[in-house]
Motif scaffolding. Structure first.
Motif, PDB file in Angstrom:
ATOM      1  N   ILE A   1      27.296  27.879  26.005  1.00  0.00           N
ATOM      2  CA  ILE A   1      27.434  28.977  26.967  1.00  0.00           C
ATOM      3  C   ILE A   1      27.173  30.293  26.255  1.00  0.00           C
ATOM      4  O   ILE A   1      27.747  30.573  25.200  1.00  0.00           O
ATOM      5  CB  ILE A   1      28.825  28.989  27.614  1.00  0.00           C
ATOM      6  N   TYR A   2      26.304  31.108  26.839  1.00  0.00           N
ATOM      7  CA  TYR A   2      26.007  32.448  26.323  1.00  0.00           C
ATOM      8  C   TYR A   2      26.532  33.457  27.338  1.00  0.00           C
ATOM      9  O   TYR A   2      26.222  33.368  28.523  1.00  0.00           O
ATOM     10  CB  TYR A   2      24.504  32.614  26.137  1.00  0.00           C
ATOM     11  N   GLY A   3      27.326  34.413  26.868  1.00  0.00           N
ATOM     12  CA  GLY A   3      27.930  35.357  27.811  1.00  0.00           C
ATOM     13  C   GLY A   3      28.964  34.646  28.658  1.00  0.00           C
ATOM     14  O   GLY A   3      29.686  33.742  28.192  1.00  0.00           O
ATOM     15  N   LEU A   4      29.026  35.018  29.932  1.00  0.00           N
ATOM     16  CA  LEU A   4      29.992  34.385  30.839  1.00  0.00           C
ATOM     17  C   LEU A   4      29.436  33.139  31.496  1.00  0.00           C
ATOM     18  O   LEU A   4      30.156  32.168  31.708  1.00  0.00           O
ATOM     19  CB  LEU A   4      30.435  35.385  31.920  1.00  0.00           C
ATOM     20  N   ASN A   5      28.137  33.139  31.828  1.00  0.00           N
ATOM     21  CA  ASN A   5      27.650  32.041  32.655  1.00  0.00           C
ATOM     22  C   ASN A   5      26.197  31.632  32.406  1.00  0.00           C
ATOM     23  O   ASN A   5      25.579  31.034  33.286  1.00  0.00           O
ATOM     24  CB  ASN A   5      27.835  32.380  34.146  1.00  0.00           C
ATOM     25  N   CYS A   6      25.623  31.944  31.264  1.00  0.00           N
ATOM     26  CA  CYS A   6      24.325  31.370  30.912  1.00  0.00           C
ATOM     27  C   CYS A   6      24.581  30.130  30.077  1.00  0.00           C
ATOM     28  O   CYS A   6      25.085  30.219  28.949  1.00  0.00           O
ATOM     29  CB  CYS A   6      23.474  32.385  30.130  1.00  0.00           C
ATOM     30  N   GLN A   7      24.240  28.978  30.629  1.00  0.00           N
ATOM     31  CA  GLN A   7      24.558  27.716  29.976  1.00  0.00           C
ATOM     32  C   GLN A   7      23.309  26.856  29.875  1.00  0.00           C
ATOM     33  O   GLN A   7      22.464  26.849  30.770  1.00  0.00           O
ATOM     34  CB  GLN A   7      25.626  26.965  30.757  1.00  0.00           C
TER      35      GLN A   7
ATOM     36  N   LEU B   1      17.801  37.702  31.742  1.00  0.00           N
ATOM     37  CA  LEU B   1      18.804  36.826  32.338  1.00  0.00           C
ATOM     38  C   LEU B   1      20.094  37.592  32.600  1.00  0.00           C
ATOM     39  O   LEU B   1      20.509  38.421  31.791  1.00  0.00           O
ATOM     40  CB  LEU B   1      19.092  35.636  31.422  1.00  0.00           C
ATOM     41  N   MET B   2      20.722  37.290  33.718  1.00  0.00           N
ATOM     42  CA  MET B   2      21.977  37.939  34.109  1.00  0.00           C
ATOM     43  C   MET B   2      23.122  37.036  33.656  1.00  0.00           C
ATOM     44  O   MET B   2      23.640  36.231  34.417  1.00  0.00           O
ATOM     45  CB  MET B   2      21.988  38.183  35.615  1.00  0.00           C
ATOM     46  N   CYS B   3      23.504  37.201  32.382  1.00  0.00           N
ATOM     47  CA  CYS B   3      24.446  36.264  31.774  1.00  0.00           C
ATOM     48  C   CYS B   3      25.910  36.661  31.939  1.00  0.00           C
ATOM     49  O   CYS B   3      26.782  35.814  31.783  1.00  0.00           O
ATOM     50  CB  CYS B   3      24.132  36.108  30.286  1.00  0.00           C
ATOM     51  N   SER B   4      26.191  37.914  32.202  1.00  0.00           N
ATOM     52  CA  SER B   4      27.598  38.337  32.311  1.00  0.00           C
ATOM     53  C   SER B   4      27.771  39.380  33.403  1.00  0.00           C
ATOM     54  O   SER B   4      28.517  40.344  33.251  1.00  0.00           O
ATOM     55  CB  SER B   4      28.096  38.896  30.968  1.00  0.00           C
ATOM     56  N   VAL B   5      27.074  39.192  34.512  1.00  0.00           N
ATOM     57  CA  VAL B   5      27.174  40.140  35.628  1.00  0.00           C
ATOM     58  C   VAL B   5      28.304  39.703  36.555  1.00  0.00           C
ATOM     59  O   VAL B   5      28.347  38.562  37.016  1.00  0.00           O
ATOM     60  CB  VAL B   5      25.844  40.224  36.400  1.00  0.00           C
ATOM     61  N   THR B   6      29.232  40.605  36.810  1.00  0.00           N
ATOM     62  CA  THR B   6      30.390  40.354  37.667  1.00  0.00           C
ATOM     63  C   THR B   6      30.401  41.374  38.796  1.00  0.00           C
ATOM     64  O   THR B   6      29.600  42.318  38.788  1.00  0.00           O
ATOM     65  CB  THR B   6      31.687  40.476  36.851  1.00  0.00           C
ATOM     66  N   PRO B   7      31.302  41.242  39.770  1.00  0.00           N
ATOM     67  CA  PRO B   7      31.401  42.278  40.813  1.00  0.00           C
ATOM     68  C   PRO B   7      31.653  43.664  40.242  1.00  0.00           C
ATOM     69  O   PRO B   7      31.214  44.671  40.803  1.00  0.00           O
ATOM     70  CB  PRO B   7      32.589  41.809  41.662  1.00  0.00           C
ATOM     71  N   GLN B   8      32.342  43.741  39.097  1.00  0.00           N
ATOM     72  CA  GLN B   8      32.621  45.030  38.472  1.00  0.00           C
ATOM     73  C   GLN B   8      31.400  45.583  37.740  1.00  0.00           C
ATOM     74  O   GLN B   8      31.414  46.735  37.309  1.00  0.00           O
ATOM     75  CB  GLN B   8      33.789  44.902  37.486  1.00  0.00           C
TER      76      GLN B   8
ATOM     77  N   GLY C   1      25.571  42.989  30.633  1.00  0.00           N
ATOM     78  CA  GLY C   1      25.464  41.682  31.273  1.00  0.00           C
ATOM     79  C   GLY C   1      24.049  41.166  31.391  1.00  0.00           C
ATOM     80  O   GLY C   1      23.829  40.024  31.789  1.00  0.00           O
ATOM     81  N   ILE C   2      23.049  42.019  31.070  1.00  0.00           N
ATOM     82  CA  ILE C   2      21.649  41.626  31.142  1.00  0.00           C
ATOM     83  C   ILE C   2      21.127  41.387  29.725  1.00  0.00           C
ATOM     84  O   ILE C   2      21.301  42.220  28.842  1.00  0.00           O
ATOM     85  CB  ILE C   2      20.795  42.724  31.807  1.00  0.00           C
ATOM     86  N   SER C   3      20.479  40.249  29.503  1.00  0.00           N
ATOM     87  CA  SER C   3      19.964  39.925  28.168  1.00  0.00           C
ATOM     88  C   SER C   3      18.526  39.423  28.268  1.00  0.00           C
ATOM     89  O   SER C   3      18.185  38.687  29.209  1.00  0.00           O
ATOM     90  CB  SER C   3      20.814  38.836  27.509  1.00  0.00           C
ATOM     91  N   PRO C   4      17.669  39.819  27.325  1.00  0.00           N
ATOM     92  CA  PRO C   4      16.309  39.257  27.289  1.00  0.00           C
ATOM     93  C   PRO C   4      16.372  37.738  27.134  1.00  0.00           C
ATOM     94  O   PRO C   4      17.184  37.212  26.376  1.00  0.00           O
ATOM     95  CB  PRO C   4      15.677  39.915  26.055  1.00  0.00           C
TER      96      PRO C   4
END
Length: 404
Positions: free
Chosen positions: A315-321, A268-275, A292-295
């Protein structure tokens, strides 16, 4: 003490100090203060690569760890640290240039160090451990981090990388090096997803420092930033054509597709940003921040144990909810939004900046469908695949028509 001001100097009691001498003293004090300010290292702790090298190279000099990059990092001077990309002490990233004697162009690499002080100073595996012990340790570790998957091929791949001198065995120094690397989540994800074009190529390592290929630009949106949600010509400075930006987008979309059915499980891409996403001179996207990638099993395992009152507590990371159960007041394990939903929001500004008018409406309809995706079992999987195919189909046809 009385202080009397004279016309040609200062009179302090019976001492007469000329003004010009006093000015000279003040200038000297200012000079010394300025020199002291600039000599003191004001860099944040996460950007002191000398400390990182001193720590790791100390253990290399004692033979405790090893790695093909150790001589270049610890003994040579062909790596020039040019930029700090670090955000924390635990995960440090630096851009380095490699001195080239034969060409004018300097190779650009990235040096990563994911260090957790709680893991100790390369304490495991301990002296006397056998290969069988190491296999059991690795198997238990992978099961904990990646869930129940078929790890035989992956274990062989990891041991092959650890066998630095290619003698078919893993020495104690090689095992300690491997263990230190794997405990940094970034390196584990790098290994698990290394078959993807979007994962930077591993160039080597030394202890728990590892080196990957470099990139040209460190932000999906280019050198310029977007401010306050106002859309800007963010690629003007880079002068990328729409086709070049579309090539970057295709790479991101294909990566989303690749990590859905990875042999080691879903990610899952939980904290992937443009940076988190950069690109090369050939406009191939590269994932820079693998944190930003988590199993999926790791995310679901942490969410389902969490108590909650509302969905915002889940919420896990920035945007896995995930949804909050009103009956049990526990977070449900399955996340609400799939990877593609989040990536469509991320790549939309890249793709729609200067999009050809003949495909704009069709792309808009497809992206609206993408931003409506939710997790709902097999129905979502089918819709997920259809949206990916539609986005790729529209872009490929446009690029092919333009090239022809």
């Amino acid at each position: 003490m009385a202080v009397r001001v004279a016309l040609r100097g200062l009179t302090l009691g019976r001492c007469h100090v000329p003004v010009k001498h006093l000015v000279i003293v003040w200038i000297l004090l200012l000079f010394i203060s300025g020199w002291f300010f600039f000599m003191v290292d004001h860099r944040p702790a996460a950007c002191r690569h000398e400390d990182m090298l001193q720590y790791v190279c100390h253990f290399y000099s004692k033979g405790i760890i090893t790695g093909k990059m150790c001589p270049r990092l610890c003994q040579g001077k062909d790596f020039v640290f040019t930029k700090c990309l670090s955000k924390s002490l635990e995960h440090q990233v630096y851009e380095v240039e490699v001195k080239q004697s034969t060409t004018l162009w300097k190779e650009r690499l990235l040096v990563h160090w994911t260090h957790d002080p709680k893991d100790g100073d390369y304490l495991r595996p301990m002296d006397g451990s056998s290969m069988e012990d190491l296999r059991h340790m690795l198997s238990a570790f992978l099961k904990l981090r990646l869930g129940d998957s078929y790890f035989v091929k992956f274990q062989t791949k990891i041991f092959d990388i650890a066998d630095i001198n290619n003698d078919g065995k893993v020495s104690l120094a090689e095992a300690k090096t491997l263990w230190g690397l794997l405990h940094g989540n970034n390196f584990l994800i790098l290994m698990a997803l290394s078959g993807s074009e979007m994962i930077p190529r591993l160039e080597g390592f030394c202890g728990d420092i590892y080196v990957t290929e470099g990139v040209q630009v460190y932000n999906l949106y280019g050198p310029n930033q977007m401010h306050s949600g106002v859309f800007r010509n963010i690629f003007d400075r880079d002068q990328l054509s729409w086709a070049q930006r579309a090539h970057i987008v295709l790479g991101v979309i294909e990566f989303v597709e690749e990590i859905i059915d990875n042999p080691l499980g879903n990610f899952l891409m939980c904290s992937v940003t443009p940076q988190s996403i950069g690109y090369t001179r050939k406009h191939d996207p590269k994932l820079l921040d693998l944190q930003g990638i988590s199993p999926e099993v790791k995310v679901e395992g942490q969410l389902k144990e969490r108590e909650c009152q509302t969905d915002s507590d889940c919420i896990y990371g920035l945007n896995c909810q995930s949804p909050c159960s009103l009956e049990s007041h526990k977070c449900q394990s399955e996340v609400t939004y799939p990877n593609l939903y989040k990536m469509c929001q991320l790549i939309e500004p890249v793709l729609f900046n200067g999009v050809p008018t003949e495909i704009e409406e069709k792309l808009k309809v497809t992206f609206d469908r993408c931003k409506g995706l939710r997790h709902s079992g097999r129905k979502m999987d089918m819709e997920h695949s259809l949206v990916i195919n539609d986005i790729k189909g529209v872009i490929w046809r446009q690029i092919s028509d333009t090239n022809s």
